[in-house]
Design a protein around this motif. Structure first.
Motif, PDB file in Angstrom:
ATOM      1  N   ASP A  20       9.676  -0.035  64.129  1.00 31.97           N
ATOM      2  CA  ASP A  20       9.305   0.754  62.958  1.00 31.97           C
ATOM      3  C   ASP A  20       9.856   0.134  61.690  1.00 31.97           C
ATOM      4  O   ASP A  20      10.683  -0.770  61.731  1.00 31.97           O
ATOM      5  CB  ASP A  20       9.789   2.207  63.091  1.00 31.97           C
ATOM      6  N   SER A  21       9.374   0.645  60.596  1.00 31.50           N
ATOM      7  CA  SER A  21       9.891   0.299  59.280  1.00 31.50           C
ATOM      8  C   SER A  21       9.723   1.550  58.431  1.00 31.50           C
ATOM      9  O   SER A  21       8.630   1.827  57.930  1.00 31.50           O
ATOM     10  CB  SER A  21       9.128  -0.884  58.673  1.00 31.50           C
ATOM     11  N   ILE A  22      10.788   2.330  58.334  1.00 30.41           N
ATOM     12  CA  ILE A  22      10.760   3.590  57.595  1.00 30.41           C
ATOM     13  C   ILE A  22      11.888   3.563  56.575  1.00 30.41           C
ATOM     14  O   ILE A  22      13.057   3.385  56.929  1.00 30.41           O
ATOM     15  CB  ILE A  22      10.903   4.797  58.537  1.00 30.41           C
ATOM     16  N   ASP A  23      11.538   3.731  55.326  1.00 35.99           N
ATOM     17  CA  ASP A  23      12.527   3.723  54.253  1.00 35.99           C
ATOM     18  C   ASP A  23      13.407   4.973  54.374  1.00 35.99           C
ATOM     19  O   ASP A  23      12.885   6.092  54.414  1.00 35.99           O
ATOM     20  CB  ASP A  23      11.821   3.704  52.893  1.00 35.99           C
ATOM     21  N   PRO A  24      14.729   4.809  54.416  1.00 35.46           N
ATOM     22  CA  PRO A  24      15.594   5.979  54.592  1.00 35.46           C
ATOM     23  C   PRO A  24      15.621   6.915  53.388  1.00 35.46           C
ATOM     24  O   PRO A  24      15.969   8.086  53.529  1.00 35.46           O
ATOM     25  CB  PRO A  24      16.980   5.376  54.846  1.00 35.46           C
ATOM     26  N   ASP A  25      15.255   6.431  52.217  1.00 37.07           N
ATOM     27  CA  ASP A  25      15.272   7.276  51.026  1.00 37.07           C
ATOM     28  C   ASP A  25      13.938   7.983  50.790  1.00 37.07           C
ATOM     29  O   ASP A  25      13.910   9.175  50.493  1.00 37.07           O
ATOM     30  CB  ASP A  25      15.650   6.457  49.789  1.00 37.07           C
ATOM     31  N   THR A  26      12.847   7.253  50.930  1.00 41.91           N
ATOM     32  CA  THR A  26      11.536   7.851  50.651  1.00 41.91           C
ATOM     33  C   THR A  26      10.878   8.443  51.888  1.00 41.91           C
ATOM     34  O   THR A  26       9.938   9.223  51.775  1.00 41.91           O
ATOM     35  CB  THR A  26      10.579   6.800  50.063  1.00 41.91           C
ATOM     36  N   HIS A  27      11.337   8.035  53.053  1.00 41.54           N
ATOM     37  CA  HIS A  27      10.761   8.458  54.341  1.00 41.54           C
ATOM     38  C   HIS A  27       9.325   7.972  54.510  1.00 41.54           C
ATOM     39  O   HIS A  27       8.566   8.540  55.287  1.00 41.54           O
ATOM     40  CB  HIS A  27      10.827   9.973  54.527  1.00 41.54           C
ATOM     41  N   LEU A  28       8.965   6.931  53.817  1.00 40.44           N
ATOM     42  CA  LEU A  28       7.641   6.321  53.941  1.00 40.44           C
ATOM     43  C   LEU A  28       7.747   5.109  54.857  1.00 40.44           C
ATOM     44  O   LEU A  28       8.764   4.425  54.875  1.00 40.44           O
ATOM     45  CB  LEU A  28       7.111   5.881  52.578  1.00 40.44           C
ATOM     46  N   GLY A  29       6.685   4.846  55.609  1.00 39.91           N
ATOM     47  CA  GLY A  29       6.694   3.677  56.475  1.00 39.91           C
ATOM     48  C   GLY A  29       5.792   3.868  57.666  1.00 39.91           C
ATOM     49  O   GLY A  29       4.778   4.549  57.586  1.00 39.91           O
ATOM     50  N   TRP A  30       6.180   3.283  58.779  1.00 45.78           N
ATOM     51  CA  TRP A  30       5.361   3.329  59.986  1.00 45.78           C
ATOM     52  C   TRP A  30       6.228   3.225  61.230  1.00 45.78           C
ATOM     53  O   TRP A  30       7.377   2.779  61.162  1.00 45.78           O
ATOM     54  CB  TRP A  30       4.319   2.210  59.979  1.00 45.78           C
ATOM     55  N   SER A  31       5.648   3.628  62.360  1.00 44.23           N
ATOM     56  CA  SER A  31       6.287   3.511  63.660  1.00 44.23           C
ATOM     57  C   SER A  31       5.209   3.198  64.692  1.00 44.23           C
ATOM     58  O   SER A  31       4.136   3.797  64.665  1.00 44.23           O
ATOM     59  CB  SER A  31       6.998   4.817  64.032  1.00 44.23           C
ATOM     60  N   VAL A  32       5.506   2.261  65.584  1.00 43.16           N
ATOM     61  CA  VAL A  32       4.559   1.836  66.612  1.00 43.16           C
ATOM     62  C   VAL A  32       5.237   1.923  67.979  1.00 43.16           C
ATOM     63  O   VAL A  32       6.400   1.534  68.128  1.00 43.16           O
ATOM     64  CB  VAL A  32       4.084   0.385  66.360  1.00 43.16           C
ATOM     65  N   VAL A  33       4.509   2.434  68.963  1.00 48.63           N
ATOM     66  CA  VAL A  33       4.992   2.480  70.345  1.00 48.63           C
ATOM     67  C   VAL A  33       3.953   1.804  71.237  1.00 48.63           C
ATOM     68  O   VAL A  33       2.770   2.124  71.180  1.00 48.63           O
ATOM     69  CB  VAL A  33       5.230   3.927  70.825  1.00 48.63           C
ATOM     70  N   VAL A  34       4.428   0.873  72.049  1.00 51.61           N
ATOM     71  CA  VAL A  34       3.582   0.173  73.014  1.00 51.61           C
ATOM     72  C   VAL A  34       4.084   0.544  74.404  1.00 51.61           C
ATOM     73  O   VAL A  34       5.280   0.459  74.678  1.00 51.61           O
ATOM     74  CB  VAL A  34       3.666  -1.353  72.813  1.00 51.61           C
ATOM     75  N   THR A  35       3.191   0.964  75.258  1.00 52.45           N
ATOM     76  CA  THR A  35       3.518   1.190  76.662  1.00 52.45           C
ATOM     77  C   THR A  35       2.783   0.121  77.456  1.00 52.45           C
ATOM     78  O   THR A  35       1.602  -0.142  77.207  1.00 52.45           O
ATOM     79  CB  THR A  35       3.061   2.592  77.123  1.00 52.45           C
ATOM     80  N   GLY A  36       3.496  -0.508  78.356  1.00 49.58           N
ATOM     81  CA  GLY A  36       2.872  -1.574  79.121  1.00 49.58           C
ATOM     82  C   GLY A  36       3.744  -2.031  80.257  1.00 49.58           C
ATOM     83  O   GLY A  36       4.679  -1.340  80.668  1.00 49.58           O
ATOM     84  N   TYR A  37       3.440  -3.218  80.745  1.00 51.29           N
ATOM     85  CA  TYR A  37       4.122  -3.766  81.903  1.00 51.29           C
ATOM     86  C   TYR A  37       4.985  -4.954  81.503  1.00 51.29           C
ATOM     87  O   TYR A  37       4.516  -5.876  80.840  1.00 51.29           O
ATOM     88  CB  TYR A  37       3.103  -4.206  82.953  1.00 51.29           C
ATOM     89  N   ALA A  38       6.249  -4.912  81.912  1.00 46.71           N
ATOM     90  CA  ALA A  38       7.181  -6.016  81.659  1.00 46.71           C
ATOM     91  C   ALA A  38       7.137  -6.972  82.829  1.00 46.71           C
ATOM     92  O   ALA A  38       7.233  -6.566  83.988  1.00 46.71           O
ATOM     93  CB  ALA A  38       8.589  -5.483  81.459  1.00 46.71           C
ATOM     94  N   GLN A  39       6.968  -8.251  82.497  1.00 48.17           N
ATOM     95  CA  GLN A  39       6.896  -9.298  83.512  1.00 48.17           C
ATOM     96  C   GLN A  39       7.787 -10.461  83.076  1.00 48.17           C
ATOM     97  O   GLN A  39       7.878 -10.755  81.878  1.00 48.17           O
ATOM     98  CB  GLN A  39       5.466  -9.811  83.655  1.00 48.17           C
ATOM     99  N   PRO A  40       8.399 -11.145  84.026  1.00 48.07           N
ATOM    100  CA  PRO A  40       9.203 -12.306  83.640  1.00 48.07           C
ATOM    101  C   PRO A  40       8.306 -13.466  83.213  1.00 48.07           C
ATOM    102  O   PRO A  40       7.214 -13.640  83.740  1.00 48.07           O
ATOM    103  CB  PRO A  40       9.952 -12.654  84.929  1.00 48.07           C
ATOM    104  N   VAL A  41       8.779 -14.211  82.238  1.00 51.63           N
ATOM    105  CA  VAL A  41       8.105 -15.456  81.861  1.00 51.63           C
ATOM    106  C   VAL A  41       8.640 -16.519  82.803  1.00 51.63           C
ATOM    107  O   VAL A  41       9.842 -16.778  82.834  1.00 51.63           O
ATOM    108  CB  VAL A  41       8.402 -15.819  80.387  1.00 51.63           C
TER     109      VAL A  41
END
Length: 154
Positions: free
Chosen positions: A87-108
């Motif tokens: 996320d990137s949410i300004d602590p003073d203005t409370h403006l910004g965005w948040s993203v959540v990804v659900t998926g599968y973790a695999q080793p490289v």
């Protein structure tokens, strides 16, 4: 105990706008810090990590013995289900965005890819980070926080 930052009481309510998957992934790729969420001993566990977005997949580095490293399957398996949040949410203005990804973790496991990710992602901690985990998104959601429109006065 002292508070480092006290939110302003004068901040007006915010409106939340849903983001499409492409815009959400683009925003996630614009920052380097996120949180990986996985299950450890049947309980949710959250770790702050740095990441790189590579061809729509999230890649993080880890080390042998790390909780997430020990839970990811061998190559060829579908992976372990995780969530990743940035996320990137300004602590003073409370403006910004948040993203959540659900998926599968695999080793490289490809040596060339691993070398490339080791060059792209610098560890935050003073220890050897010889492993990389790829998170293949299955569900991508996000919200943008914007100023609420004032109610029309009658």
């Amino acid at each position: 105990m002292t508070c480092e930052h006290v939110p302003s009481a004068s901040v007006a309510p915010r409106r939340s706008i849903e983001l499409g998957p492409e815009e959400a992934l683009a925003l996630l790729g614009s920052v380097s810090l996120g949180r990986v969420v996985f299950t450890r001993q049947a309980l949710p566990t959250i770790r702050p990590v740095n990441h790189v977005l590579d061809d729509g997949e999230i890649v993080i580095r880890t080390h042998e013995g790390a909780a997430l490293t020990s839970r990811t399957p061998k190559a060829g398996d579908p992976g372990v289900v995780v969530a990743y949040e940035a996320d990137s949410i300004d602590p003073d203005t409370h403006l910004g965005w948040s993203v959540v990804v659900t998926g599968y973790a695999q080793p490289v496991t490809d040596p060339g890819e691993l070398t490339r990710y080791q060059a792209l992602l610098r560890p935050w901690v003073d220890r050897s980070m010889d492993y990389a985990i790829r998170i293949v998104p299955d569900l991508v959601t996000g919200v943008r926080l914007i100023e609420a429109r004032p109610s029309p006065t009658v």
